[in-house]
Design an enzyme around this catalytic site. Structure first.
Site, PDB file in Angstrom:
ATOM      1  N   CYS A 151       5.583   0.780  -2.301  1.00 51.72           N
ATOM      2  CA  CYS A 151       4.521   1.939  -2.680  1.00 51.72           C
ATOM      3  C   CYS A 151       4.162   1.675  -3.901  1.00 51.72           C
ATOM      4  CB  CYS A 151       5.555   3.228  -2.790  1.00 51.72           C
ATOM      5  SG  CYS A 151       4.447   4.539  -3.038  1.00 51.72           S
ATOM      6  N   CYS A 155       3.537   4.706  -5.979  1.00 48.08           N
ATOM      7  CA  CYS A 155       4.719   5.417  -6.763  1.00 48.08           C
ATOM      8  C   CYS A 155       4.930   4.396  -7.899  1.00 48.08           C
ATOM      9  CB  CYS A 155       5.778   5.318  -5.695  1.00 48.08           C
ATOM     10  SG  CYS A 155       5.516   5.853  -4.053  1.00 48.08           S
ATOM     11  N   ASP A 156       5.122   3.000  -7.699  1.00 45.55           N
ATOM     12  CA  ASP A 156       5.629   2.223  -8.608  1.00 45.55           C
ATOM     13  C   ASP A 156       4.575   1.394  -9.596  1.00 45.55           C
ATOM     14  OD1 ASP A 156       8.005   3.175  -7.672  1.00 45.55           O
ATOM     15  OD2 ASP A 156       8.042   1.609  -6.147  1.00 45.55           O
TER      16      ASP A 156
END
Ligand code: NAP
Length: 309
Positions: free
Chosen positions: A134, A137-138
């Site tokens: 992701c 997200c990261d």
């Protein structure tokens, strides 16, 4: 045991649309949404192809709107997931992961899909230590660093463009030289000086002691192995349907795990319908999930209303 007329499994676009149509048809509707309701869109930064939004809408925002809309219409969203479905005809018994049981006259399975991994040695060890599925997200943790991303679909290309905004270099590694991603997105990536295409290549090994420090990549045409130093490896090689919880049920699944459903969303069991990415072989788009969810909601409401005692 608690009772509901309709249990919708999943709170992504398919599940929410099913619930909206069913509750507006007078059917008592509960969604099993899990601890983080919203599905894959929660990990999507911007959506530009969902009709009705002039400007791009954030995936999280879109899901929040759908959940609020469901609640306003009287749908209950449970913070729990369905662990199993029992029975061969309505009403069905659903056991939640938390142990609670529901009896439901009809069920819509809209459980979505989750990221596919590469299956490399040591993959588990590196997850959360530079290896991620992701970028939304990261990606933030990779600011000012060099990264690699694997895949040739829209997710890989959009993630590459996203990461290129703040990483020093993005190596897009793809196993062939043709792409599934839209031409426009491919062209944007190809003209981005920070994105380096590593084509006809597969990742053989993740290199690093505790964290990702690089990847060994094999050119599938020449057999040559090269090492690319990087702090992050993002995997964007598609998704697998989240249907493991159905394996001991009588709901028929295809070999690839997709729920078998006809064009009116009917599964092999009466009163059980399926919609969205857990039953979609071709499209896997938010708007198509929402459309198939609407179909499932209409079908489930018709089933409940016909069989209501
Ligand atoms: P996808 O379209 O299925 O693409 C997966 C990519 O990963 C393919 O290029 C595939 O290679 C590669 N791949 C698969 N397994 C692999 C493996 N084991 N090792 C190396 N490479 C592997 O998946 P996606 O990009 O996640 O997209 C899923 C769906 O969502 C698609 O329908 C896509 O259009 C849609 N989507 C749309 C948007 C948008 O419209 N804004 C954004 C994101 C996603 P091959 O090509 O060689 O098979």
């Amino acid at each position: 045991m608690k009772k509901t007329e309709l249990m919708v499994i999943g709170a992504g676009p398919a599940g929410c649309s099913a619930a909206i149509y069913a509750v507006r048809a007078g059917v008592q509707t509960v969604i099993a949404g899990g601890a983080m309701p919203g599905g894959q869109l929660l990990q999507t930064s911007e959506i530009e192809n969902y009709a009705g939004f002039i400007d791009p809408v954030g995936g999280f925002d879109l899901m929040e709107r759908m959940h609020k809309q469901c609640k306003r219409l009287g749908v209950e969203i449970l913070p729990d997931e369905v662990a199993s479905i029992e029975g061969s005809k309505s009403p069905y018994t659903l056991t939640m992961q938390g142990g609670e049981q529901y009896q439901a006259d009809a069920v819509v399975i809209a459980a979505g899909a989750k990221a596919r991994w590469l299956g490399l040695k040591g993959e588990d060890k590196f997850k959360g230590h530079g290896l991620s599925a992701c970028a939304t997200c990261d990606g933030f943790f990779m600011r000012g660093k060099e990264v690699c991303i694997v895949g040739g679909g829209n997710t890989a290309f959009e993630d590459a463009l996203f990461l290129a905004q703040f990483c020093t270099k993005v190596n897009l590694i793809h196993r062939r030289d043709g792409f599934r991603a839209d031409q426009v997105t491919v062209q944007q990536a190809q003209s981005n000086p920070k994105i380096n295409m590593v084509l006809n290549s597969v990742v053989e090994e993740i290199v690093g002691a505790e964290r990702v420090e690089g990847v060994k990549v094999k050119n599938v045409k020449t057999g040559e192995i090269t090492q690319i130093p990087c702090s992050g490896l993002f995997v964007a090689v598609g998704a697998v349907p989240q249907t493991d919880f159905l394996k001991n049920s009588l709901v028929a699944l295809a070999d690839n795990g997709l729920v078998l459903a006809d064009e009116r969303t009917h599964t092999t069991l009466p009163g059980i319908f399926a919609a969205g990415d857990c039953a979609d072989k071709y499209y896997r788009q938010a708007i198509i999930a929402a459309g198939s969810g609407a179909k499932a909601g209409i079908e489930a409401a018709a089933f409940v209303n016909l069989h209501r005692k």
